[in-house]
Write a protein that holds these residues in place. Structure first.
Motif, mmCIF file in Angstrom:
data_model
loop_
_atom_site.group_PDB
_atom_site.id
_atom_site.type_symbol
_atom_site.label_atom_id
_atom_site.label_comp_id
_atom_site.label_asym_id
_atom_site.label_seq_id
_atom_site.Cartn_x
_atom_site.Cartn_y
_atom_site.Cartn_z
ATOM 1 N N LEU A 1 17.382 4.627 -60.935
ATOM 2 C CA LEU A 1 15.941 4.582 -60.707
ATOM 3 C C LEU A 1 15.192 4.957 -61.986
ATOM 4 C CD1 LEU A 1 13.762 4.274 -58.454
ATOM 5 C CD2 LEU A 1 13.890 6.756 -58.176
ATOM 6 N N GLN A 2 15.617 6.061 -62.627
ATOM 7 C CA GLN A 2 14.977 6.519 -63.857
ATOM 8 C C GLN A 2 14.989 5.437 -64.931
ATOM 9 O OE1 GLN A 2 13.361 8.994 -65.169
ATOM 10 N NE2 GLN A 2 13.515 10.670 -63.698
ATOM 11 N N TYR B 1 12.081 3.296 -64.927
ATOM 12 C CA TYR B 1 10.783 3.854 -65.300
ATOM 13 C C TYR B 1 10.616 3.653 -66.796
ATOM 14 C CZ TYR B 1 10.670 6.370 -60.809
ATOM 15 O OH TYR B 1 10.647 6.700 -59.496
ATOM 16 N N ARG C 1 6.001 6.405 -63.542
ATOM 17 C CA ARG C 1 6.889 6.068 -62.438
ATOM 18 C C ARG C 1 6.525 4.727 -61.808
ATOM 19 N NH1 ARG C 1 8.251 11.840 -59.538
ATOM 20 N NH2 ARG C 1 9.107 12.802 -61.403
#
Lengths: 269, 323
Positions: B63-64, B67, B78
């Motif tokens: 997920l990171q 970003y 985000r």
């Protein structure tokens, strides 16, 4: 298996040389703890002294990391003992759907490089805005220690004959009595060995810890900082000896506890 | 004293099945009828832990990486974007990846060559007491403190350290200087060269290669070597066409560890080596001083992908049977 008839000298020499390559470097750590030279790594040391042990004892910055490391290792080992032996009990019993996947999941945290476990946890803490604390270090350590306990417990459970539990049931014991009086006494030394190896692994771990500790300092992190920016180099050696001894003793004990089995502790780190 | 007849009467009075003596017995009966239930109860806590803490974190890592970082404020935005991934594939970053993979391959090759005599001796010649000694001799360095081992090598490879001293002692300073003068792998001293980094990697991961190799060699049946000798094969031929192919799965199993561990390490190249960065160092600096967690996360995905490919090849070559 029978050994081959002749033993080539070159092979013996290469094997002995390889073993020496594995062991001699560590001895230098001990030697340099007694040197009078605190700025360089001059060999042979210009003189010998015992002062660094006293200096280390009085260095205030050594003690908090030592306590933190001991605390983290104790909590992580306890968690790993609980979770690892549960997993071993479940997976060594019957085959069920997803068993292979679960055993892969248990092994993954040490099969993949530590930096992945570390960076993953760091990302999770960042996503969920969790501040760094002792608990964030423990989460990582317990995760990669589970497999150590699991490996030892599974090896022992495989050797433990199923007939023992059946005999216990035939004699009227229920599952809990069988666990208390038959399984646990037979598992004791394997769990102790697994626990000690997990403790040694956690006490010494640095890669995952640097990602989950924030500003906190465990003993390995303290050592790493001293390696990068040294002051009083021999003090680092004294601490290195302490770390070495703290991991060495449990490993030897674990080996003794599980010796003679088909799977001796430590074969799969 | 009871007569046989009295025993038979007492036996007739007892029920065939014992009545449950409490909750423990009733649960035992339940587990007996439904064995899956007990297994599920046992596996639930560790499975939950690993799923939440480990798989959850891996998901957070992915997920990171989608970003990005705001160039002006330096804060993580985000929102879903591929910007970070595009940044990962810049030439400078590809250089880091290539350097790391090359080092991992070199370490793996070196470890295979160095481990073979030890594994072969331990598997086929060592007996009894010696076998235990060999086992401990490999296992103790494997488990002893990682940082202490790295630190020992910093002492060894330092310019004023034992290697320079020994080279002077045997009059081999010229050889040492010639090695250090080599392009790319040489440097100012061993502790600031790729050669030094390679040596330390080799030392630290060697036991991981020896153990699976030894296990594979122990499984080579002696009868096959006798058959090879009966058919007139020389030692070398038997080694080349019998032992080596049968030991190969063990070598590949060991190489999984040496390759994977080298890919992810950031401490060794930081302590011993040049200023050029490896994947691990890039991840560490990006998430720390640079504050770019998304790019660090994307970088950390690279070793995962490489290892997945590596594991797939290894599985095809039968390495998992040797683990």
């Amino acid at each position: 298996m029978r050994s081959d008839a002749r033993l080539p000298l070159a092979l013996t020499l290469a094997a002995a040389g390889g073993l020496m390559f594995l062991h001699l470097p560590i001895l230098l750590i001990f030697l340099y703890a007694f040197t009078t030279d605190e700025r360089t790594y001059q060999f042979p040391p210009p003189g010998y002294t015992l002062q660094w042990f006293g200096v280390t004892w009085n260095r205030a910055d050594v003690w908090p990391p030592l306590w933190l490391s001991l605390k983290v290792a104790a909590v992580a080992t306890t968690l790993a003992l609980l979770l690892g032996s549960l997993a071993a009990a479940a997976l060594s019993r019957a085959s069920f759907f997803g068993r292979e996947q679960i055993s892969l999941l248990i092994i993954l945290p040490i099969a993949l490089p530590g930096i992945i476990t570390g960076m993953s946890l760091r990302s999770a803490y960042a996503v969920m805005d969790i501040p760094f604390s002792t608990l964030t270090i423990v989460l990582g350590h317990a995760t990669f220690c589970i497999v150590i306990v699991y490996n030892n417990a599974v090896a022992r459970l495989r050797r433990l004959s199923g007939a023992l539990a059946e005999a216990s049931a035939d004699l009227g014991a229920n599952a809990f009595q069988t666990f208390r009086f038959v399984i646990l006494p037979n598992m004791g030394s394997a769990l102790l060995a697994g626990g000690m190896l997990a403790f040694a692994l956690s006490f010494d771990e640095v890669i995952v810890t640097t990602f989950t500790a924030g500003q906190q300092s465990t003993l390995p992190i303290w050592m790493l900082n001293e390696l990068v920016r040294p002051r009083q180099r021999p003090v680092t050696n004294v601490v290195a000896i302490v770390v070495f001894a703290t991991t060495f003793v449990p490993i030897l004990l674990a080996y003794h506890l599980t010796r003679g089995g088909d799977a001796t502790a430590g074969a799969g780190k | 004293m009871s007569t046989p007849a009295a025993t038979a009467r007492a036996g007739a009075a007892l029920p065939v099945l014992l009545a449950p003596r409490g909750a423990g017995d009733r649960l035992t009966a339940l587990f007996w009828r439904r064995p899956g239930l007990l297994a599920a109860l046992l596996v639930a806590p560790p499975l939950l832990w690993l799923a939440v803490v480990y798989l959850g974190s891996l998901a957070a890592l992915l997920l990171q990486s989608f970003y990005s970082i705001d160039e002006f404020s330096g804060l993580v935005q985000r929102d879903f974007t591929l910007k970070t991934w595009a940044e990962l594939f810049s030439p400078a970053n590809l250089d880091i990846i290539l350097r790391t993979v090359t080092m991992a391959a070199a370490v793996t090759l070196g470890a295979a060559v160095l481990a073979f005599p030890i594994a072969y001796f331990a598997a086929r010649h060592a007996r009894g007491r010696w076998k235990a000694l060999f086992y401990l001799g490999v296992m103790l360095p494997l488990w002893s403190s990682y940082l202490v081992k790295v630190y020992a090598w910093k002492l060894i490879l330092a310019r004023e350290g034992i290697v320079t001293w020994a080279a002077e002692g045997v009059g081999a300073s010229a050889v040492l200087n010639a090695v250090l003068a080599l392009p790319v792998i040489g440097g100012n001293s061993l502790s600031t060269s790729y050669l030094g980094t390679w040596l330390v990697f080799l030392y630290v991961w060697l036991p991981y290669m020896i153990l699976p190799m030894q296990a594979a060699l122990e499984r080579v049946p002696a009868s096959m070597l006798e058959a090879a000798a009966d058919l007139g094969a020389s030692r070398w031929q038997a080694f080349r066409s019998v032992i080596l192919p049968l030991a190969l799965p063990g070598v590949i199993a060991g190489s999984i560890f040496t390759f994977s561990l080298t890919l992810g390490d950031y401490i060794i190249p930081q302590i011993v080596g040049t200023s050029a960065r490896f994947i691990g160092q890039a991840v560490y600096q990006l998430q720390g001083t640079a504050g770019n967690v998304p790019l660090a996360a994307a970088f950390a995905v690279v070793p995962i992908v490489i290892m997945l490919v590596y594991l797939r090849i290894a599985r095809r070559m039968g390495a998992f049977d040797a683990l």
